[in-house]
Motif scaffolding. Structure first.
Motif, PDB file in Angstrom:
ATOM      1  N   PHE A 149      -1.374 -10.681  -6.337  1.00  0.00           N
ATOM      2  CA  PHE A 149      -1.903 -10.179  -7.719  1.00  0.00           C
ATOM      3  C   PHE A 149      -0.737 -10.338  -8.712  1.00  0.00           C
ATOM      4  O   PHE A 149      -0.750 -10.960  -9.663  1.00  0.00           O
ATOM      5  CB  PHE A 149      -2.075  -8.613  -7.686  1.00  0.00           C
ATOM      6  CG  PHE A 149      -2.488  -8.114  -8.899  1.00  0.00           C
ATOM      7  CD1 PHE A 149      -3.925  -7.987  -8.905  1.00  0.00           C
ATOM      8  CD2 PHE A 149      -2.018  -7.673 -10.087  1.00  0.00           C
ATOM      9  CE1 PHE A 149      -4.829  -7.852 -10.200  1.00  0.00           C
ATOM     10  CE2 PHE A 149      -2.625  -7.337 -11.129  1.00  0.00           C
ATOM     11  CZ  PHE A 149      -4.107  -7.153 -10.934  1.00  0.00           C
ATOM     12  N   GLY A 150       0.620 -10.032  -8.297  1.00  0.00           N
ATOM     13  CA  GLY A 150       1.802 -10.244  -9.027  1.00  0.00           C
ATOM     14  C   GLY A 150       2.208 -11.486  -9.323  1.00  0.00           C
ATOM     15  O   GLY A 150       2.564 -12.338 -10.386  1.00  0.00           O
ATOM     16  N   ARG A 151       2.038 -12.583  -7.946  1.00  0.00           N
ATOM     17  CA  ARG A 151       2.231 -13.998  -8.156  1.00  0.00           C
ATOM     18  C   ARG A 151       1.179 -14.511  -9.405  1.00  0.00           C
ATOM     19  O   ARG A 151       1.646 -15.558 -10.070  1.00  0.00           O
ATOM     20  CB  ARG A 151       2.163 -14.415  -6.836  1.00  0.00           C
ATOM     21  CG  ARG A 151       3.117 -14.231  -5.916  1.00  0.00           C
ATOM     22  CD  ARG A 151       3.517 -15.142  -4.743  1.00  0.00           C
ATOM     23  NE  ARG A 151       2.230 -14.717  -3.750  1.00  0.00           N
ATOM     24  CZ  ARG A 151       1.197 -15.361  -3.558  1.00  0.00           C
ATOM     25  NH1 ARG A 151       0.831 -16.466  -4.250  1.00  0.00           N
ATOM     26  NH2 ARG A 151       0.244 -14.806  -2.811  1.00  0.00           N
ATOM     27  N   TRP A 152       0.120 -13.973  -9.339  1.00  0.00           N
ATOM     28  CA  TRP A 152      -0.892 -14.680 -10.211  1.00  0.00           C
ATOM     29  C   TRP A 152      -0.886 -14.312 -11.629  1.00  0.00           C
ATOM     30  O   TRP A 152      -0.786 -15.178 -12.553  1.00  0.00           O
ATOM     31  CB  TRP A 152      -2.284 -14.107  -9.950  1.00  0.00           C
ATOM     32  CG  TRP A 152      -3.114 -14.997  -8.638  1.00  0.00           C
ATOM     33  CD1 TRP A 152      -2.517 -15.843  -7.484  1.00  0.00           C
ATOM     34  CD2 TRP A 152      -4.501 -14.837  -8.254  1.00  0.00           C
ATOM     35  NE1 TRP A 152      -3.498 -16.116  -6.952  1.00  0.00           N
ATOM     36  CE2 TRP A 152      -4.629 -15.654  -7.281  1.00  0.00           C
ATOM     37  CE3 TRP A 152      -5.421 -14.212  -8.890  1.00  0.00           C
ATOM     38  CZ2 TRP A 152      -6.093 -15.991  -6.690  1.00  0.00           C
ATOM     39  CZ3 TRP A 152      -6.872 -14.386  -8.304  1.00  0.00           C
ATOM     40  CH2 TRP A 152      -7.123 -15.165  -7.373  1.00  0.00           C
ATOM     41  N   LEU A 153      -0.112 -13.087 -11.771  1.00  0.00           N
ATOM     42  CA  LEU A 153       0.125 -12.730 -13.291  1.00  0.00           C
ATOM     43  C   LEU A 153       1.283 -13.658 -13.811  1.00  0.00           C
ATOM     44  O   LEU A 153       1.334 -14.075 -14.713  1.00  0.00           O
ATOM     45  CB  LEU A 153       0.449 -11.246 -13.296  1.00  0.00           C
ATOM     46  CG  LEU A 153      -0.920 -10.291 -13.023  1.00  0.00           C
ATOM     47  CD1 LEU A 153      -0.309  -9.039 -13.032  1.00  0.00           C
ATOM     48  CD2 LEU A 153      -1.758 -10.414 -14.101  1.00  0.00           C
ATOM     49  N   GLY A 159      -3.087  -5.026  -7.167  1.00  0.00           N
ATOM     50  CA  GLY A 159      -1.866  -4.014  -7.723  1.00  0.00           C
ATOM     51  C   GLY A 159      -0.625  -4.974  -7.854  1.00  0.00           C
ATOM     52  O   GLY A 159      -0.499  -6.140  -7.333  1.00  0.00           O
ATOM     53  N   ILE A 160       0.465  -4.448  -8.609  1.00  0.00           N
ATOM     54  CA  ILE A 160       1.803  -5.323  -8.568  1.00  0.00           C
ATOM     55  C   ILE A 160       2.702  -4.737  -7.336  1.00  0.00           C
ATOM     56  O   ILE A 160       3.217  -5.573  -6.735  1.00  0.00           O
ATOM     57  CB  ILE A 160       2.300  -5.293 -10.003  1.00  0.00           C
ATOM     58  CG1 ILE A 160       1.343  -5.483 -10.951  1.00  0.00           C
ATOM     59  CG2 ILE A 160       3.650  -5.619 -10.058  1.00  0.00           C
ATOM     60  CD1 ILE A 160       1.762  -5.429 -12.403  1.00  0.00           C
ATOM     61  N   GLY A 161       2.991  -3.580  -7.308  1.00  0.00           N
ATOM     62  CA  GLY A 161       3.866  -2.888  -6.261  1.00  0.00           C
ATOM     63  C   GLY A 161       5.130  -2.979  -6.503  1.00  0.00           C
ATOM     64  O   GLY A 161       5.518  -3.352  -7.627  1.00  0.00           O
ATOM     65  N   PRO A 162       6.188  -2.785  -5.434  1.00  0.00           N
ATOM     66  CA  PRO A 162       7.403  -2.767  -5.797  1.00  0.00           C
ATOM     67  C   PRO A 162       7.988  -4.106  -6.320  1.00  0.00           C
ATOM     68  O   PRO A 162       7.587  -5.109  -5.964  1.00  0.00           O
ATOM     69  CB  PRO A 162       7.988  -2.602  -4.623  1.00  0.00           C
ATOM     70  CG  PRO A 162       7.152  -2.802  -3.599  1.00  0.00           C
ATOM     71  CD  PRO A 162       5.835  -2.637  -4.091  1.00  0.00           C
ATOM     72  N   LEU A 188       0.982  -1.076   0.239  1.00  0.00           N
ATOM     73  CA  LEU A 188       0.023   0.127  -0.071  1.00  0.00           C
ATOM     74  C   LEU A 188       0.936   1.387   0.114  1.00  0.00           C
ATOM     75  O   LEU A 188       0.618   2.196  -0.689  1.00  0.00           O
ATOM     76  CB  LEU A 188      -0.994  -0.112   1.138  1.00  0.00           C
ATOM     77  CG  LEU A 188      -1.836   1.168   1.424  1.00  0.00           C
ATOM     78  CD1 LEU A 188      -2.618   1.187   0.177  1.00  0.00           C
ATOM     79  CD2 LEU A 188      -2.729   0.929   2.699  1.00  0.00           C
ATOM     80  N   GLY A 189       1.966   1.129   0.698  1.00  0.00           N
ATOM     81  CA  GLY A 189       2.924   2.401   0.806  1.00  0.00           C
ATOM     82  C   GLY A 189       3.178   2.931  -0.718  1.00  0.00           C
ATOM     83  O   GLY A 189       3.470   3.877  -1.010  1.00  0.00           O
ATOM     84  N   TRP A 190       3.744   1.710  -1.480  1.00  0.00           N
ATOM     85  CA  TRP A 190       4.315   2.026  -2.530  1.00  0.00           C
ATOM     86  C   TRP A 190       3.038   2.600  -3.475  1.00  0.00           C
ATOM     87  O   TRP A 190       3.587   3.641  -4.456  1.00  0.00           O
ATOM     88  CB  TRP A 190       4.670   0.669  -3.131  1.00  0.00           C
ATOM     89  CG  TRP A 190       5.367   0.670  -4.605  1.00  0.00           C
ATOM     90  CD1 TRP A 190       6.756   0.788  -4.888  1.00  0.00           C
ATOM     91  CD2 TRP A 190       4.628   0.591  -6.075  1.00  0.00           C
ATOM     92  NE1 TRP A 190       6.865   0.832  -6.505  1.00  0.00           N
ATOM     93  CE2 TRP A 190       5.814   0.955  -6.895  1.00  0.00           C
ATOM     94  CE3 TRP A 190       3.308   0.622  -6.374  1.00  0.00           C
ATOM     95  CZ2 TRP A 190       5.600   0.817  -8.284  1.00  0.00           C
ATOM     96  CZ3 TRP A 190       3.233   0.630  -7.677  1.00  0.00           C
ATOM     97  CH2 TRP A 190       4.205   0.661  -8.574  1.00  0.00           C
ATOM     98  N   HIS A 191       1.924   2.161  -3.490  1.00  0.00           N
ATOM     99  CA  HIS A 191       0.843   2.879  -4.102  1.00  0.00           C
ATOM    100  C   HIS A 191       0.518   4.179  -3.561  1.00  0.00           C
ATOM    101  O   HIS A 191       0.239   5.187  -4.677  1.00  0.00           O
ATOM    102  CB  HIS A 191      -0.481   1.986  -4.294  1.00  0.00           C
ATOM    103  CG  HIS A 191      -0.223   0.695  -5.020  1.00  0.00           C
ATOM    104  ND1 HIS A 191       0.402  -0.454  -4.542  1.00  0.00           N
ATOM    105  CD2 HIS A 191      -0.733   0.380  -6.396  1.00  0.00           C
ATOM    106  CE1 HIS A 191       0.300  -1.158  -5.506  1.00  0.00           C
ATOM    107  NE2 HIS A 191      -0.183  -0.715  -6.815  1.00  0.00           N
TER     108      HIS A 191
END
Length: 314
Positions: A187-191, A177-180, A27-30
């Motif tokens: 989400f990033g792992r699913w993608l 979201g994807i994030g750092p 969340l901080g990254w976003h």
């Protein structure tokens, strides 16, 4: 309500000095990508940080209460956004004492400081405070969690509501979201799993329902909420806020929408069931809001538009 209407349309709000815990997290990254809170900001982190943040960094172990108090005294913030947490539900189940110390005791140390100085304390909570049996949930719904993580969030909420009049609670749904680069967010792992043609298929629950929200949207409205709290002097504001996504859908349906938006192979997605796992997870954590539309003109983008923004920005 004059201030509220003006605040909604502003692109920058001046809060003299903000501390953001969990600043290097998902969340901080976003928040960093859409930061609109002018003035000075300090991001607290422990392990990692990213480049280009709109705040200065301070490393701190939130388990060390005295060091946290000394840091707060030195920084002297005008508001605190507390987003740091051990949010991995499996880790919380396996390590209840450690996660309780971080998620509860550390949160109340920060809240104690905010109370002593009379400054706003915005606590980031979760839809996991509900048990999933009586959805949709609004801010007045009875909270009764199933898992340690939700129990820990609720313990903080109850303490804040009882003894911390300057504290506000924002319950967020499943964030997208994807994030750092170092993020381990689902989400990033699913993608990555969907993109790997040689890898295993992606199993997604067909019977777990949420109202997911892009972390970009959550970050934008969190800042609006803090500005509202910071500048409000005339009326008593609600203490609990929900920011639900625009659609109720299962994790399976979410995976299918992700595959469509990102041009990935939906045939790699398999339906899974909550009945096959332990401990039991909440079945339906879909939320709705009684206050966000009234006070903040809350109207998140459609889920399709949110996914498109994530695809465009990363």
């Amino acid at each position: 309500m004059i201030f509220l209407r003006l605040a909604i349309h502003r692109t920058n709000w001046i809060v003299k000095k903000i501390i953001l815990t969990g600043a290097s997290g998902f969340l901080g990254w976003h928040l960093a990508q859409s930061w609109q809170l002018g003035g000075e900001a300090v991001g607290l982190y422990y392990r990692q940080q990213f480049e280009g943040a709109p705040w200065s960094w301070e490393r701190i172990n939130l388990l060390r209460d005295q060091e946290v108090r000394e840091l707060l005294d030195r920084l002297a913030p005008d508001a605190i956004i507390h987003a740091a947490a051990i949010a991995n539900t499996s880790f919380c189940e396996e390590h209840p004492a450690l996660s309780y110390h971080v998620n509860v005791y550390a949160s109340l140390t920060l809240a104690d400081y905010a109370k002593s100085k009379g400054i706003p304390f915005l606590f980031v909570s979760s839809d996991m405070v509900f048990n999933g049996h009586s959805a949709p949930y609004d801010e007045e719904s009875f909270a009764y969690p199933l898992l340690q993580y939700g129990s820990q969030k609720l313990a903080v909420e109850e303490a804040l509501l009882a003894d911390y009049p300057n504290a506000y609670i924002c319950r967020l749904p499943l964030l997208l979201g994807i994030g750092p680069a170092y993020s381990k967010h689902f989400f990033g792992r699913w993608l990555a799993q969907l993109a790997d043609q040689e890898g295993e298929q992606l199993a997604a629950f067909s019977d777990e329902y949420r109202t997911p929200l892009s972390a970009y949207e959550a970050a934008r409205y969190l800042q609006q909420l803090l500005a509202l709290i910071y500048y409000n002097t005339e009326e008593k504001l609600p203490r609990i806020w929900h920011f639900p996504g625009p659609e109720r859908l299962s994790r399976l349906e979410l995976a299918q929408k992700m595959a469509h938006c990102f041009g990935l192979d939906a045939h790699k997605i398999l339906a899974a069931s909550l009945a096959d796992i332990q401990p039991a997870r909440p079945e339906d954590l879909s939320m709705q809001s009684l206050y966000a539309a009234q006070y903040l003109n809350y109207s998140p983008l459609s889920l399709a538009a949110q996914l498109e923004e994530i695809a465009a920005k990363g």
